[in-house]
Design an enzyme around this catalytic site. Structure first.
Site, short mmCIF file in Angstrom:
data_model
loop_
_atom_site.label_atom_id
_atom_site.label_comp_id
_atom_site.label_asym_id
_atom_site.label_seq_id
_atom_site.Cartn_x
_atom_site.Cartn_y
_atom_site.Cartn_z
N ASP A 1 0.80 -1.23 0.00
CA ASP A 1 0.00 0.00 0.00
C ASP A 1 0.84 1.28 0.00
O ASP A 1 0.45 2.29 0.59
CB ASP A 1 -0.97 0.02 1.20
N LYS B 1 1.73 2.14 -5.08
CA LYS B 1 2.35 1.61 -6.31
C LYS B 1 1.46 1.86 -7.52
O LYS B 1 1.93 2.24 -8.59
CB LYS B 1 2.60 0.09 -6.17
N ASN C 1 -5.07 -10.51 -3.37
CA ASN C 1 -4.75 -9.89 -2.07
C ASN C 1 -4.32 -8.44 -2.27
O ASN C 1 -4.37 -7.63 -1.35
CB ASN C 1 -3.64 -10.68 -1.34
N GLY D 1 -4.47 -4.57 -3.58
CA GLY D 1 -5.51 -3.58 -3.83
C GLY D 1 -4.79 -2.33 -4.30
O GLY D 1 -4.12 -1.67 -3.53
N HIS D 2 -4.87 -2.06 -5.60
CA HIS D 2 -4.14 -0.93 -6.17
C HIS D 2 -5.13 0.13 -6.63
O HIS D 2 -6.09 -0.16 -7.33
CB HIS D 2 -3.28 -1.40 -7.35
N GLN E 1 2.09 -6.01 -3.15
CA GLN E 1 2.61 -6.15 -1.78
C GLN E 1 3.90 -5.34 -1.59
O GLN E 1 4.08 -4.36 -2.28
CB GLN E 1 2.81 -7.63 -1.43
P1 GDP Z 1 -0.82 0.21 -3.59
O1 GDP Z 1 -1.39 -1.06 -3.06
O2 GDP Z 1 0.63 0.33 -3.31
O3 GDP Z 1 -1.12 0.46 -5.04
O4 GDP Z 1 -1.52 1.36 -2.76
P2 GDP Z 1 -3.09 1.47 -2.35
O5 GDP Z 1 -3.84 1.88 -3.56
O6 GDP Z 1 -3.54 0.26 -1.62
O7 GDP Z 1 -3.03 2.59 -1.24
C1 GDP Z 1 -2.54 3.84 -1.50
C2 GDP Z 1 -3.64 4.89 -1.28
O8 GDP Z 1 -3.06 6.16 -1.23
C3 GDP Z 1 -4.66 4.97 -2.39
O9 GDP Z 1 -5.88 5.37 -1.86
C4 GDP Z 1 -4.07 6.05 -3.31
O10 GDP Z 1 -5.04 6.70 -4.09
C5 GDP Z 1 -3.50 6.97 -2.30
N1 GDP Z 1 -2.29 7.71 -2.72
C6 GDP Z 1 -1.29 7.33 -3.54
N2 GDP Z 1 -0.32 8.29 -3.57
C7 GDP Z 1 -0.74 9.28 -2.75
C8 GDP Z 1 -0.16 10.54 -2.33
O11 GDP Z 1 0.94 10.92 -2.71
N3 GDP Z 1 -0.91 11.28 -1.44
C9 GDP Z 1 -2.13 10.86 -0.98
N4 GDP Z 1 -2.77 11.65 -0.13
N5 GDP Z 1 -2.67 9.69 -1.35
C10 GDP Z 1 -1.98 8.92 -2.21
P1 IMO Z 2 -0.84 -4.26 -2.10
O1 IMO Z 2 -0.43 -4.85 -3.44
C1 IMO Z 2 -0.70 -4.61 2.24
C2 IMO Z 2 -0.65 -8.67 3.91
C3 IMO Z 2 -1.86 -9.16 4.67
C4 IMO Z 2 -1.20 -10.11 5.66
C5 IMO Z 2 -0.09 -10.74 4.82
C6 IMO Z 2 -0.46 -12.09 4.23
O2 IMO Z 2 -2.16 -3.59 -2.13
O3 IMO Z 2 0.24 -3.44 -1.54
P2 IMO Z 2 -2.04 -12.83 2.25
O4 IMO Z 2 -3.51 -12.66 2.07
O5 IMO Z 2 -1.21 -12.25 1.15
O6 IMO Z 2 -1.65 -14.26 2.53
O7 IMO Z 2 -1.72 -12.03 3.61
O8 IMO Z 2 0.19 -9.82 3.78
N1 IMO Z 2 -0.92 -8.18 2.55
C7 IMO Z 2 -0.90 -6.89 2.19
N2 IMO Z 2 -0.69 -5.78 2.91
N3 IMO Z 2 -0.86 -4.51 0.92
C8 IMO Z 2 -1.04 -5.62 0.15
O9 IMO Z 2 -1.09 -5.57 -1.20
C9 IMO Z 2 -1.10 -6.88 0.79
N4 IMO Z 2 -1.28 -8.14 0.37
C10 IMO Z 2 -1.16 -8.93 1.44
O10 IMO Z 2 -2.51 -8.09 5.32
O11 IMO Z 2 -0.58 -9.38 6.69
MG MG Z 3 -2.88 -1.75 -1.76
#
Ligand code: GDP
Ligand code: IMO
Ligand code: MG
Length: 443
Positions: free
Chosen positions: A12, A15, A37, A39-40, A227
């Site tokens: 998270d 990316k 697993n 969530g982008h 991840q």
């Molecule tokens: P990922 O799993 O690495 O792709 O990240 P996620 O999408 O799960 O979580 C990142 C969250 O932060 C999402 O809601 C994005 O829209 C948001 N986000 C990404 N870059 C920024 C930033 O520079 N500032 C803020 N405020 N939010 C951001």
């Molecule tokens: P993105 O791509 C954050 C964490 C889970 C748990 C561990 C193992 O959005 O960054 P799993 O279901 O993979 O066997 O769970 O890894 N986890 C993540 N944490 N971002 C993710 O993906 C994750 N995918 C798995 O919370 O601790």
């Molecule tokens: Mg994510």
């Protein structure tokens, strides 16, 4: 040219936002590990897309590939593709025939095992998507692969071997009742139908060959890591990890292109300006020691929207951890970093980072290899001058010099500690809210 995007912390890091930004210069976006697993989030003109399986490049009409290193739940995949279609997109997604399939019994077993661990400190806090059990079957040579879905007889043969084993695991080991996840005939019908849909739409490919051909034709490839480094099964905080290799080595084994191909390209570590973690495991810089820290964590969680994209769970919050980032930079060989969420820290009255750890009376600059030792590390904190909240959209428009000086100092410190340049700075969730210094595809 290839660009590999790697999460340098605990997932998270934002990316999806960078894959989306730089994916504009890629022809193909490849996921090389993990499954639903992930969530982008991609935000384009205020329109938000949350993608678990479809590579983030799909929002930009790129070819999206789920490489052989992925584990694929066809139910999630097709429902995500259908949702995107309803929103007017035509995602072109291909699946490696060598990728493994998440079956309903994998999900069930993921949840059963977490439940069984509930009273111990071994609970991982998985996403419950069946990731671990699917990789277990892959390593145990009893998995179902995408290629197997294309041939009903092969699918039947594989399922007739494996399902009774899962059934006795559920019933004899855990003392529970097996349900529809172990109904062989129903599984064959449903999954052969997925196979038919894959064939009809020409979606199943030999990933390595497909990519090699496109590269020969001069196309750019982006590897989209899911991840993050500290939940990598080899380099993370085992056993509080996912079951794949999000680090850059995974891009080669998980796609069928060689390490030299990945290594000749750029490898960009995505860094969140603070830390978030879903699930269990050590986090030395976590903000939770007193009311004041908890208040600060709540504030950052709310402002940064730090609730799991997949599960909605509140994420744990901490200061940036530099030993963690030194480890990540080495494991993946970062050529650059992108630092996100600078805007979220704006306006605080204190900013700290964990510069080093104190462990057994000694100062350490990187993380210990055992999770137990890591859990004993105390952060050695370094204070930074806070930066004010400003109009971040304006900053994004004006460029790097418009970033407040104190925040620039923070970025300079990071680049120096990790010995890599900052390629981009995220100052908000929208595609437009990223300050770009270098496009890795131009390197
Ligand atoms: P990922 O799993 O690495 O792709 O990240 P996620 O999408 O799960 O979580 C990142 C969250 O932060 C999402 O809601 C994005 O829209 C948001 N986000 C990404 N870059 C920024 C930033 O520079 N500032 C803020 N405020 N939010 C951001
Ligand atoms: P993105 O791509 C954050 C964490 C889970 C748990 C561990 C193992 O959005 O960054 P799993 O279901 O993979 O066997 O769970 O890894 N986890 C993540 N944490 N971002 C993710 O993906 C994750 N995918 C798995 O919370 O601790
Ligand atoms: Mg994510």
């Amino acid at each position: 040219m290839t660009v590999t995007i790697v999460g340098s912390q605990l997932g998270d890091e934002g990316k999806g936002a960078l894959v989306d930004l730089w994916g504009g210069d890629a022809d193909i976006v490849v996921r090389y590990q993990g499954g639903d697993n992930a969530g982008h989030t991609v935000v384009e003109d205020g329109e938000e897309y949350k993608l678990s399986l479809v590579p983030s490049g799909a929002v930009r009409d790129k070819v999206g590939i789920l490489g052989n290193g992925c584990v694929i739940n066809p139910r999630t995949l097709f429902s995500e593709i259908d949702d995107l279609r309803e929103r007017g997109l035509e995602p072109d997604v291909r699946l490696a025939k060598r990728a493994h399939v998440i079956m309903p019994y994998h999900r069930r077993l993921d949840n059963i095992e977490e439940e069984a661990k509930a009273d111990s400190d071994l609970t991982v806090g998985t996403t419950g998507r069946g990731i671990g059990p699917t990789y277990e079957d892959k390593a145990g040579r009893r998995g179902i692969r995408v290629g197997d879905l294309l041939d009903r007889d092969v699918l039947r043969q594989r399922l007739e071997y494996v399902v009774p084993k899962k059934k006795s695991l559920i019933e004899d080991v855990y003392g529970l009742e097996a349900g529809e996840e172990c109904d062989i005939e129903a599984l064959i019908d449903e999954y052969a139908e997925f196979g038919r849909r894959l064939r009809e739409n020409d979606m199943a490919v030999n990933c390595g060959d497909f990519l090699a051909e496109r590269r020969e034709a001069g196309e750019n490839v982006m590897f989209e890591g899911a991840q993050g480094t500290l939940i990598d099964i080899d380099h993370g905080s085992y056993p509080y990890v996912t079951s794949s290799n999000p680090t850059a080595g995974g891009a080669a084994t998980g796609s069928g292109l060689g390490p030299t191909v990945v290594g000749q390209g750029e490898v960009v570590g995505i860094v969140k300006a603070y830390l978030s973690r879903v699930g269990e495991g050590p986090m030395p810089t976590e903000l939770k020691d007193d009311d004041r820290e908890e208040e600060l964590a709540d504030y950052i969680r709310e402002k940064g929207g730090e609730f799991g994209t997949v599960t909605g769970r509140p994420r744990r919050i901490g200061w940036l951890d530099i030993p963690m980032l030194r480890h990540a930079a080495r494991v993946s060989g970062f050529t650059g970093i992108a630092v996100n969420h600078l805007d979220v820290l704006a306006g605080l009255d204190e900013i700290k980072v964990g510069h080093a750890y104190e462990h057994d009376g000694e100062e350490r600059l990187t993380i210990p290899a055992t999770t137990e030792e890591w859990a004993k590390c105390e952060p050695v904190l370094k204070e930074f001058e806070p930066w004010p909240d400003v109009d971040w959209s304006e900053v994004a428009e004006e460029g790097y010099d418009a970033i407040p000086d104190a925040a620039q100092d923070y970025l300079d410190y990071l680049a120096e500690e990790l010995d890599v340049p900052v390629y981009a700075v995220g100052v908000g969730p929208d595609r437009e809210q990223t300050v770009q210094l270098t496009n890795p595809f131009d390197e």
